[in-house]
Motif scaffolding. Structure first.
Motif: not given
Length: 250
Positions: A129-152
């Protein structure tokens, strides 16, 4: 909704009936559904944007793109659909000493390309599958989906593939509740993103200033994104389910 269309177009119904034999068609599936797609020609140069705010499960899901091309199974007269992720999945593990999601703190990915201008989805292999990406960049706020076994705490975001996180680039920002400047973490190695792959990052916490490092990621195979669904009584396979979309609630 899933888009479903034969990969061979015909001028009229009569030609279709004459040329299209049972079990000979191939089909393209993708999700999320796009009402602006009228026919397969629209998927030869398809545009897709991920949201810059993915801090809710539904926003994360709407940024993803699932895809498969398949043909009917001649023996069982059915279509077996196994959709792949066209995007890359970024997962960041963060110590509770650094962040507190209960008061709204989430990390943000920095300097990330968020827009696919043109993508040829009419390919029989994800790697082709071929892509052409825009050169523009942005900032993405991430989603908190749980905790690891370590508690992190574990956070994730989907981003367009076929871009590179370069060594030394400012990659991750953590908020600072004390009113000081947010903490910025850099990528410690070049990382080229491929479709359908998980990229796990862990923060290096030894530095307290804005020159911290993000450890180079561990890459996992795309099959780890999928669960097989089995009927509890007959043990017959029912289908596939992406495990990022499975969550538990007390």
């Amino acid at each position: 909704r899933y888009f479903l269309a034969p990969l061979t177009a015909y001028d009229d119904l009569q030609k279709a009936e004459a040329a299209l034999q049972k079990n000979d068609a191939k089909y393209l599936f993708y999700y999320p559904y796009d009402p602006d797609v009228d026919d397969l020609s629209d998927l030869l140069s398809y545009a897709h944007n991920v949201l810059e705010n993915q801090n809710k499960r539904e926003w994360y899901e709407s940024s993803d793109l699932l895809w498969d091309i398949c043909e009917p199974d001649r023996e069982y007269s059915c279509v077996h659909v196994q959709m792949d992720h066209v995007m890359s999945n970024i997962i960041v593990e963060i110590s509770p000493d650094l962040i507190d999601p209960s008061i709204g703190e989430v990390p943000s990915l920095l300097n990330v390309k968020t827009s696919i201008m043109a993508m040829n989805m009419v390919k029989e292999s994800l790697n082709d599958m071929t892509y052409t990406l825009s050169d523009a960049t942005g900032t993405i706020q991430m989603w908190e989906f749980g905790k690891a076994v370590s508690g992190n705490y574990m956070f994730r975001a989907v981003v367009p593939s076929h871009q590179t996180f370069s060594k030394g680039m400012r990659l991750l920002e953590l908020p600072n509740t004390a009113g000081a400047h947010p903490k910025i973490y850099k990528c410690s190695a070049d990382v080229s993103l491929l479709p359908g792959k998980n990229y796990y990052f862990t923060l290096g916490v030894s530095s307290s200033d804005n020159n911290g490092q993000v450890i180079a990621p561990t890459v996992t195979d795309e099959d780890t994104w999928v669960f097989d669904l089995i009927h509890p009584d007959t043990n017959e396979p029912l289908g596939l389910l992406c495990k990022e979309y499975v969550y538990f609630q007390k």
